[in-house]
Design an enzyme around this catalytic site. Sequence first.
Site, PDB file in Angstrom:
ATOM      1  N   ASP A   1      60.624 -32.127  35.980  1.00 47.52           N
ATOM      2  CA  ASP A   1      59.937 -31.345  37.014  1.00 47.52           C
ATOM      3  C   ASP A   1      60.936 -30.998  38.116  1.00 47.52           C
ATOM      4  O   ASP A   1      61.740 -31.836  38.528  1.00 47.52           O
ATOM      5  CB  ASP A   1      58.763 -32.169  37.579  1.00 47.52           C
ATOM      6  CG  ASP A   1      57.905 -31.366  38.544  1.00 47.52           C
ATOM      7  OD1 ASP A   1      56.795 -30.950  38.143  1.00 47.52           O
ATOM      8  OD2 ASP A   1      58.337 -31.160  39.707  1.00 47.52           O
TER       9      ASP A   1
ATOM     10  N   ASN B   1      59.740 -21.378  46.435  1.00 48.46           N
ATOM     11  CA  ASN B   1      58.752 -20.291  46.488  1.00 48.46           C
ATOM     12  C   ASN B   1      58.535 -19.808  47.925  1.00 48.46           C
ATOM     13  O   ASN B   1      58.508 -18.608  48.192  1.00 48.46           O
ATOM     14  CB  ASN B   1      57.402 -20.767  45.936  1.00 48.46           C
ATOM     15  CG  ASN B   1      57.288 -20.562  44.439  1.00 48.46           C
ATOM     16  OD1 ASN B   1      57.991 -19.721  43.861  1.00 48.46           O
ATOM     17  ND2 ASN B   1      56.410 -21.312  43.800  1.00 48.46           N
TER      18      ASN B   1
ATOM     19  N   HIS C   1      57.826 -15.794  45.335  1.00 49.46           N
ATOM     20  CA  HIS C   1      57.362 -16.234  44.021  1.00 49.46           C
ATOM     21  C   HIS C   1      58.228 -15.661  42.896  1.00 49.46           C
ATOM     22  O   HIS C   1      58.519 -16.349  41.905  1.00 49.46           O
ATOM     23  CB  HIS C   1      55.897 -15.813  43.854  1.00 49.46           C
ATOM     24  CG  HIS C   1      55.173 -16.548  42.793  1.00 49.46           C
ATOM     25  ND1 HIS C   1      55.144 -16.124  41.485  1.00 49.46           N
ATOM     26  CD2 HIS C   1      54.447 -17.696  42.831  1.00 49.46           C
ATOM     27  CE1 HIS C   1      54.431 -16.973  40.768  1.00 49.46           C
ATOM     28  NE2 HIS C   1      53.997 -17.930  41.555  1.00 49.46           N
TER      29      HIS C   1
ATOM     30  N   ASP D   1      60.207 -17.632  40.021  1.00 51.31           N
ATOM     31  CA  ASP D   1      60.140 -17.392  38.571  1.00 51.31           C
ATOM     32  C   ASP D   1      61.536 -17.347  37.942  1.00 51.31           C
ATOM     33  O   ASP D   1      61.759 -17.853  36.850  1.00 51.31           O
ATOM     34  CB  ASP D   1      59.447 -16.056  38.283  1.00 51.31           C
ATOM     35  CG  ASP D   1      57.927 -16.174  38.351  1.00 51.31           C
ATOM     36  OD1 ASP D   1      57.438 -17.279  38.623  1.00 51.31           O
ATOM     37  OD2 ASP D   1      57.249 -15.143  38.124  1.00 51.31           O
TER      38      ASP D   1
ATOM     39  N   GLU E   1      56.488 -25.575  36.968  1.00 55.23           N
ATOM     40  CA  GLU E   1      57.929 -25.881  36.897  1.00 55.23           C
ATOM     41  C   GLU E   1      58.116 -27.223  36.225  1.00 55.23           C
ATOM     42  O   GLU E   1      58.939 -28.025  36.617  1.00 55.23           O
ATOM     43  CB  GLU E   1      58.562 -25.852  38.292  1.00 55.23           C
ATOM     44  CG  GLU E   1      57.624 -26.118  39.425  1.00 55.23           C
ATOM     45  CD  GLU E   1      57.258 -27.584  39.563  1.00 55.23           C
ATOM     46  OE1 GLU E   1      56.210 -27.964  38.983  1.00 55.23           O
ATOM     47  OE2 GLU E   1      57.990 -28.320  40.233  1.00 55.23           O
TER      48      GLU E   1
END
Length: 317
Positions: A195, A203, A208, A212, A238
């Site tokens: 993670d 973010n 955002h 990505d 994630e």
Amino acid sequence: KNSQNDIDEMDYIIQMIQRLQKNRNHKVLVVDDSRVFRQTMQNILENLFFTVIAVAHGEEAIGMLKSQPDISLVLTDYNMPVMDGLELTIEIRKTYSKNELCILALSGNTDEEVTAMFLKHGANDYIKKPFSKEEFSCRVNNAIEALENIQLITQYANRDFLTGLYNRRYFFQEVNDYINEIQDKGEQFAIGMIDIDHFKKINDTYGHDTGDKVITALADILRSSTNPQDIVARFGGEEFCVVLKNINRHSAREIFERLRENVERFSYHTKDDEYIRFTISIGALLFHEEESLDNNINEADMLLYKAKNNGRNQLVF
Ligand code: GH3
Ligand code: MG
Ligand code: MG
Ligand code: MG
């Protein structure tokens, strides 16, 4: 003046050109005991841009499929010495489903039972000899198009859209297949839950879309830091899961640790010329075969939680 017919004709030509370009990716195996028919089919198929291999009977075809596993389409005659087209079809379908390989049967035999037998035993379609070049080409193109569509749908069903990695559902399918495959062989493997640390901050700071891109960059690092046979999946957000196949505890620890370091050293270069650095936490274990896959994953998740609580950017194994 452009009439509707001219436009339709143009559309058709564009479609045909696109079809021919895609045909370049496909290998076709022609199986016929008649040298003349083999040559005729080979010529038509090569004009459709396919790569063509031609053999004289079923047994030769089986051998060819073993040595060339990337064949998309088999065109087989019915009457042949050694192994006929129907036997060949039955044999191929023991290994290859219709989703992996098309079979088109050809025969001069007008007996309708032969057609039905072929279709019943896994042929995708049937062409009667003598055939017109036009009909032959259309049936071949149709078969290939259907195969491509199935493969595209399969790809959408099994892969995560953003990263191209396996999705969670397909991960479980792959790992369960692997567990069955190594059953009673004493082979060990490792599972790592991964993670990104403080991803919300990425973010919030960069938006955002950039978030990505960071996720995609991590996916690339995970792929390049593991072996091609290992299983790498995006579980969501994630969060990723990696299975290292056929490995002992010591090597698994080394690979997960190297992975963590590779991410720590990496920085994502944005279009605005900013460098984003990030770290990951990993919870990993050697698979306990007396426990279910779900339980193993849950335990790896708990180890990941520990890595987070211990200060992140670390491996807990
Ligand atoms: P921690 O170190 O505890 O993991 O902190 P974190 O900020 O990474 O916390 P958490 O894992 O709970 O948050 C993940 C965030 O990732 C929440 C969500 O807004 C964001 N996220 C989830 N999916 C996506 C995605 O597909 N794209 C982007 N850009 N963000 C996502
Ligand atoms: Mg024949
Ligand atoms: Mg996180
Ligand atoms: Mg998370």
